[in-house]
Design a protein around this motif. Structure first.
Motif, PDB file in Angstrom:
ATOM      1  N   UNK A 413       0.796  -1.236   0.000  1.00  0.00           N
ATOM      2  CA  UNK A 413       0.000   0.000   0.000  1.00  0.00           C
ATOM      3  C   UNK A 413       0.823   1.278   0.000  1.00  0.00           C
ATOM      4  N   UNK A 414       2.082   1.160  -0.380  1.00  0.00           N
ATOM      5  CA  UNK A 414       2.940   2.354  -0.316  1.00  0.00           C
ATOM      6  C   UNK A 414       2.457   3.462  -1.244  1.00  0.00           C
ATOM      7  N   UNK A 415       1.934   3.076  -2.411  1.00  0.00           N
ATOM      8  CA  UNK A 415       1.557   4.125  -3.365  1.00  0.00           C
ATOM      9  C   UNK A 415       0.415   4.982  -2.812  1.00  0.00           C
ATOM     10  N   UNK A 416      -0.540   4.347  -2.137  1.00  0.00           N
ATOM     11  CA  UNK A 416      -1.639   5.139  -1.560  1.00  0.00           C
ATOM     12  C   UNK A 416      -1.123   6.056  -0.455  1.00  0.00           C
ATOM     13  N   UNK A 417      -0.120   5.571   0.271  1.00  0.00           N
ATOM     14  CA  UNK A 417       0.487   6.433   1.297  1.00  0.00           C
ATOM     15  C   UNK A 417       1.126   7.658   0.637  1.00  0.00           C
ATOM     16  N   UNK A 418       1.805   7.404  -0.457  1.00  0.00           N
ATOM     17  CA  UNK A 418       2.452   8.494  -1.190  1.00  0.00           C
ATOM     18  C   UNK A 418       1.401   9.519  -1.622  1.00  0.00           C
ATOM     19  N   UNK A 419       0.314   9.028  -2.210  1.00  0.00           N
ATOM     20  CA  UNK A 419      -0.730   9.926  -2.715  1.00  0.00           C
ATOM     21  C   UNK A 419      -1.438  10.637  -1.568  1.00  0.00           C
ATOM     22  N   UNK A 420      -1.641   9.919  -0.454  1.00  0.00           N
ATOM     23  CA  UNK A 420      -2.288  10.550   0.703  1.00  0.00           C
ATOM     24  C   UNK A 420      -1.454  11.738   1.172  1.00  0.00           C
ATOM     25  N   UNK A 421      -0.146  11.579   1.118  1.00  0.00           N
ATOM     26  CA  UNK A 421       0.724  12.690   1.505  1.00  0.00           C
ATOM     27  C   UNK A 421       0.558  13.876   0.580  1.00  0.00           C
ATOM     28  N   UNK A 422       0.445  13.613  -0.715  1.00  0.00           N
ATOM     29  CA  UNK A 422       0.239  14.718  -1.662  1.00  0.00           C
ATOM     30  C   UNK A 422      -1.032  15.492  -1.292  1.00  0.00           C
ATOM     31  N   UNK A 423      -2.133  14.751  -1.138  1.00  0.00           N
ATOM     32  CA  UNK A 423      -3.403  15.438  -0.862  1.00  0.00           C
ATOM     33  C   UNK A 423      -3.357  16.147   0.497  1.00  0.00           C
ATOM     34  N   UNK A 424      -2.697  15.521   1.465  1.00  0.00           N
ATOM     35  CA  UNK A 424      -2.615  16.133   2.797  1.00  0.00           C
ATOM     36  C   UNK A 424      -1.831  17.439   2.739  1.00  0.00           C
ATOM     37  N   UNK A 425      -0.747  17.427   1.990  1.00  0.00           N
ATOM     38  CA  UNK A 425       0.089  18.632   1.938  1.00  0.00           C
ATOM     39  C   UNK A 425      -0.651  19.804   1.303  1.00  0.00           C
ATOM     40  N   UNK A 426      -1.335  19.557   0.190  1.00  0.00           N
ATOM     41  CA  UNK A 426      -2.028  20.683  -0.455  1.00  0.00           C
ATOM     42  C   UNK A 426      -3.162  21.199   0.437  1.00  0.00           C
ATOM     43  N   UNK A 427      -3.774  20.282   1.194  1.00  0.00           N
ATOM     44  CA  UNK A 427      -4.846  20.704   2.107  1.00  0.00           C
ATOM     45  C   UNK A 427      -4.272  21.551   3.244  1.00  0.00           C
ATOM     46  N   UNK A 428      -3.180  21.059   3.834  1.00  0.00           N
ATOM     47  CA  UNK A 428      -2.563  21.809   4.943  1.00  0.00           C
ATOM     48  C   UNK A 428      -2.066  23.165   4.459  1.00  0.00           C
ATOM     49  N   UNK A 429      -1.490  23.182   3.266  1.00  0.00           N
ATOM     50  CA  UNK A 429      -0.983  24.455   2.744  1.00  0.00           C
ATOM     51  C   UNK A 429      -2.131  25.439   2.519  1.00  0.00           C
ATOM     52  N   UNK A 430      -3.238  24.950   2.025  1.00  0.00           N
ATOM     53  CA  UNK A 430      -4.348  25.855   1.700  1.00  0.00           C
ATOM     54  C   UNK A 430      -5.085  26.327   2.955  1.00  0.00           C
ATOM     55  N   UNK A 431      -5.374  25.386   3.853  1.00  0.00           N
ATOM     56  CA  UNK A 431      -6.316  25.722   4.928  1.00  0.00           C
ATOM     57  C   UNK A 431      -5.646  25.909   6.284  1.00  0.00           C
ATOM     58  N   UNK A 432      -4.458  25.327   6.455  1.00  0.00           N
ATOM     59  CA  UNK A 432      -3.706  25.531   7.690  1.00  0.00           C
ATOM     60  C   UNK A 432      -4.457  25.073   8.925  1.00  0.00           C
ATOM     61  N   UNK A 433      -4.085  25.661  10.042  1.00  0.00           N
ATOM     62  CA  UNK A 433      -4.746  25.334  11.312  1.00  0.00           C
ATOM     63  C   UNK A 433      -4.680  26.590  12.171  1.00  0.00           C
ATOM     64  N   UNK A 434      -5.809  26.982  12.726  1.00  0.00           N
ATOM     65  CA  UNK A 434      -5.852  28.263  13.451  1.00  0.00           C
ATOM     66  C   UNK A 434      -5.389  28.095  14.902  1.00  0.00           C
ATOM     67  N   UNK A 435      -5.095  29.230  15.524  1.00  0.00           N
ATOM     68  CA  UNK A 435      -4.688  29.230  16.934  1.00  0.00           C
ATOM     69  C   UNK A 435      -5.800  28.606  17.791  1.00  0.00           C
TER      70      UNK A 435
END
Ligand code: F6P
Length: 540
Positions: A413-435
Motif C-alpha cells: 500500500x505504499x503508493x496510496x500512502x504516497x498519494x495521501x501525503x500529496x493530498x494532505x500537503x495541499x490541504x494543509x498548505x491551503x487551509x492551515x490550522x488556526x490558533x
C-alpha cells in the motif's frame, strides 16, 4: 502587445484586484463559494488539473485572461505553430511542436517540409535503435551493446536523463543508459567505471558540437575506447546527435552515424527529437512514439482550447499572478513520483533559460519581474526537508504538485500512502490550522503560536492516471507551453540564451592562467586574480 504590458489597463486592473483579494483567505473563498472546487478544474489529454486551491476568484481569472488577450497570446501561439521567426534575436522559427507532429501533418517553413524532415530522422533513429536493441548492431569485438553513455550538457543532457529516469520501467531490452555532462572529471570517471568498452555505445549529443564540456568528455571517452579496442573501433562505438555535420566529422565520427536536428529546435526543447536517442534505445521506438503522441495531444489542447479552459494558459497566468502581484519569487515543482526526481532540474533549464531575461524582444528593458525561480524535489522527501518553510515561513511559494493514480509496482500500500501525503500537503498548505483549533487540542498557550499553520498557500495539483511515455510527454509539453505563455506576457524572447555566453568565454580566457605563471590574457579583477594565485599555490 508591443511595449510595456505593465502600463496596460489590464495590468492596472489586476493591481487593484490584488489589493482587494490579498487579505482574503482560501478558507473564506471556499466557504463563500462551495462550487469552486467543481468549477476550477481542467483536463488536457490525460492530465487533470485542480486549481481551486489558488488565491483567485472568477474575477481574478477573467482579469488574467484579459491580460493574455492584451499580450496578443492567440496571435503569438499561431505565429509559433506557423513557423514564424519568433526567436527574434537569432532570427529563427521555434518549432519544437513539429518534432511531435504526426507523419501525415504538413508544415512548410522557410520553404522546407519540416514534418517530413522530422519523420525521416525519427525513422533513422528507430532503425538504429532497433538494431542496437535486437543485438544486430555489434561492437568492434562482436559483442552486443549493454550500455549507452550519452555525453551532452544542458538541453543535450537534462531532457534524455530526466526522461530515462522517468521511464525506467519501460527499459525492456536490457540496455542501460548513463549520462555524462559535467566537465568535472569525476562525472566521466564515475560513469565509465565498471563499463566494458566492448559493450558500450557512446552518443555524443550537442546541438552546436562546439560545447567545451561535451567535446572534452567525448575526447576522454574516445581515448578510453581506443586504448582498449584500437582506433578502428570508434565507428562501432560512437554516434553523434547534432545540427553541425562539419564539426561531427572533424571530431572523427562518421556522419552516417549522425542523427540530425535543426536550428529551429532550442536545446532545452529538443529531447523529443534526436537528442532523445539514448532514451529511444533504452525504451524502444514504439514507446518513444507514444511519448511524442502525448506531447502532441497537449500541443493540440494548447492550440485549440479556449484560454479559460486551457491548462498551460491557466497555469502560466496563475504563475504571473503570484510572481508579479504577490511578489512571489520562486515556484516549487513537487512530483510525488521518485521516477520524476530529475524533473525539477529539467524544468529549471526549460523555464529559467527561457524566461530569465531583462529585455523584451525589441531590446527595451522589461518593467515586470521575469522568470520565476523554479525548484523542487520529489515528495515525500521534500516534506522532511524544506516544506517547513512552505508551511510556516514568511515567503509565499506557490507550488505545483504532480501525482499519479497508479504505480508501476506497489508494495504494502505504499503508493496510496504516497498519494495521501500529496493530498494532505495541499490541504494543509491551503487551509492551515488556526490558533483556536490548536488551543482546543490542549496545547499550552505559549506553544500555540509555534504551531499555528497559516495556510492560504496556493497550489496546483496535476493528477494523471500513470507515469507512462504518453503522460510524460503530456507533462513536458504542458510546461513548455507554460513557459511560452509567461514569455509572451513578459514580451521576452524565450528562445535565446545570450546570458550564458560571457561566462563561457571568460573561462576559456582564464583557463591558461591556472597552470602558468603568465598573467591571464584578459586581466581579471583583483579579487579573481587573488583567487587564481591562491588556487595555483594550493595546486602546487
Ligand atoms: O550554455 C547553454 C547551452 O547553450 C544550452 O542552451 C544548451 O542546451 C547547452 O548549452 C548545450 O549546448 P549544445 O547542445 O550545443 O552542446
Amino acid at each position: 502587445m508591443n511595449g510595456d504590458i505593465t502600463q496596460s489597463q489590464e495590468w492596472a486592473a489586476l493591481g487593484k484586484h490584488h489589493e482587494e483579494l490579498a487579505g482574503r483567505h482560501l478558507r473564506e473563498l471556499f466557504a463563500q463559494d462551495p462550487g469552486r472546487a467543481g468549477r476550477m478544474t481542467v483536463t488536457a489529454g490525460d492530465l487533470y488539473l485542480d486549481y481551486a486551491k489558488h488565491r483567485a476568484t472568477q474575477e481574478t481569472l477573467d482579469l488574467l485572461l484579459a491580460l493574455a488577450e492584451r499580450a496578443g497570446l492567440s496571435e503569438r501561439v499561431e505565429a509559433m505553430f506557423r513557423g514564424e521567426h519568433i526567436n527574434v534575436s537569432e532570427d529563427r522559427a521555434v518549432l519544437h511542436v513539429a518534432l511531435r507532429m504526426p507523419r501525415e501533418a504538413e508544415l512548410v517553413v522557410d520553404g522546407q517540409d519540416v514534418v517530413a524532415d522530422v519523420h525521416a530522422v525519427l525513422d533513422k533513429m528507430s532503425a538504429f535503435a532497433d538494431r542496437v536493441r535486437s543485438k544486430e548492431w555489434k561492437g568492434a569485438t562482436g559483442k552486443p551493446i549493454e550500455t549507452v553513455v550519452n555525453i551532452g550538457i544542458g538541453g543535450s543532457d537534462l531532457g534524455p536523463a530526466m526522461a530515462y529516469e522517468a521511464l525506467r520501467d519501460y527499459a525492456d531490452a536490457g540496455i542501460a543508459a548513463r549520462f555524462v555532462s559535467n566537465i568535472d572529471p569525476a562525472d566521466i570517471t564515475g560513469n565509465l567505471a565498471g563499463l566494458d568498452p566492448a559493450t558500450t555505445l557512446v552518443v555524443v549529443s550537442s546541438k552546436t558540437f562546439t560545447t567545451l564540456e561535451t567535446l572534452t568528455n567525448a575526447r576522454v571517452a574516445r581515448r578510453w575506447l581506443v586504448d582498449a579496442l584500437g582506433e578502428d573501433a570508434v565507428s562501432r562505438h560512437f554516434v553523434a546527435v547534432s545540427t553541425n555535420a562539419a564539426k561531427v566529422a572533424e571530431f572523427g565520427i562518421d556522419t552516417d552515424n549522425m542523427f540530425g536536428f535543426w536550428d529551429w529546435v532550442g536545446g532545452r526543447y529538443s529531447y523529443d527529437g534526436a537528442i532523445g536517442l539514448s532514451l529511444m534505445i533504452a525504451v524502444g521506438p514504439e514507446r518513444f512514439r507514444e511519448m511524442l503522441a502525448g506531447f502532441h495531444a497537449v500541443d493540440q489542447h494548447f492550440r485549440t482550447a479556449p484560454f479559460a479552459a486551457n491548462m498551460p494558459v491557466l497555469m502560466a497566468l496563475l504563475g504571473i499572478w503570484y510572481s508579479e502581484f504577490f511578489g512571489a519569487e520562486t515556484r516549487a515543482v513537487l512530483p510525488y513520483s521518485q521516477r520524476l526526481h530529475r524533473f525539477p532540474a529539467y524544468l529549471q533549464q526549460l523555464t529559467m533559460e527561457s524566461n530569465g531575461k531583462s529585455v523584451r524582444a525589441d531590446g527595451t528593458s522589461v518593467s515586470a519581474g521575469t522568470g520565476e525561480i523554479w525548484w523542487g524535489e520529489p515528495g515525500t522527501n521534500g516534506q522532511h526537508a524544506f516544506y517547513q518553510l512552505l508551511h510556516q515561513g514568511t515567503r509565499l511559494v506557490p507550488a505545483d504538485f504532480i501525482g499519479f493514480a497508479e504505480p508501476h509496482e506497489d508494495r504494502e500500500g505504499m503508493h496510496d500512502q504516497l498519494s495521501a501525503n500529496l493530498f494532505a500537503q495541499t490541504t494543509a498548505l491551503a487551509f492551515g490550522k488556526t490558533a483556536e483549533e490548536i488551543a482546543a487540542e490542549g496545547t499550552p498557550p505559549e506553544i500555540v503560536p509555534h504551531k499555528v499553520m497559516p495556510g492560504n498557500r496556493p497550489t496546483s495539483t496535476i493528477l494523471a492516471p500513470k507515469l507512462t511515455p504518453s503522460t510524460l510527454g503530456q507533462l513536458v509539453a504542458l510546461y513548455e507551453h507554460i513557459v511560452f505563455v509567461e514569455g509572451t506576457i513578459f514580451g521576452v524572447d524565450s528562445f535565446d540564451q545570450w546570458g550564458v555566453e560571457l561566462g563561457k568565454k571568460m573561462a576559456l580566457d582564464l583557463a591558461p592562467a591556472l597552470t602558468s605563471d603568465e598573467p591571464p590574457a584578459t586581466a581579471p579583477d583583483p579579487s579573481t586574480e587573488q583567487l587564481i594565485r591562491r588556487y595555483r599555490e594550493l595546486r602546487g
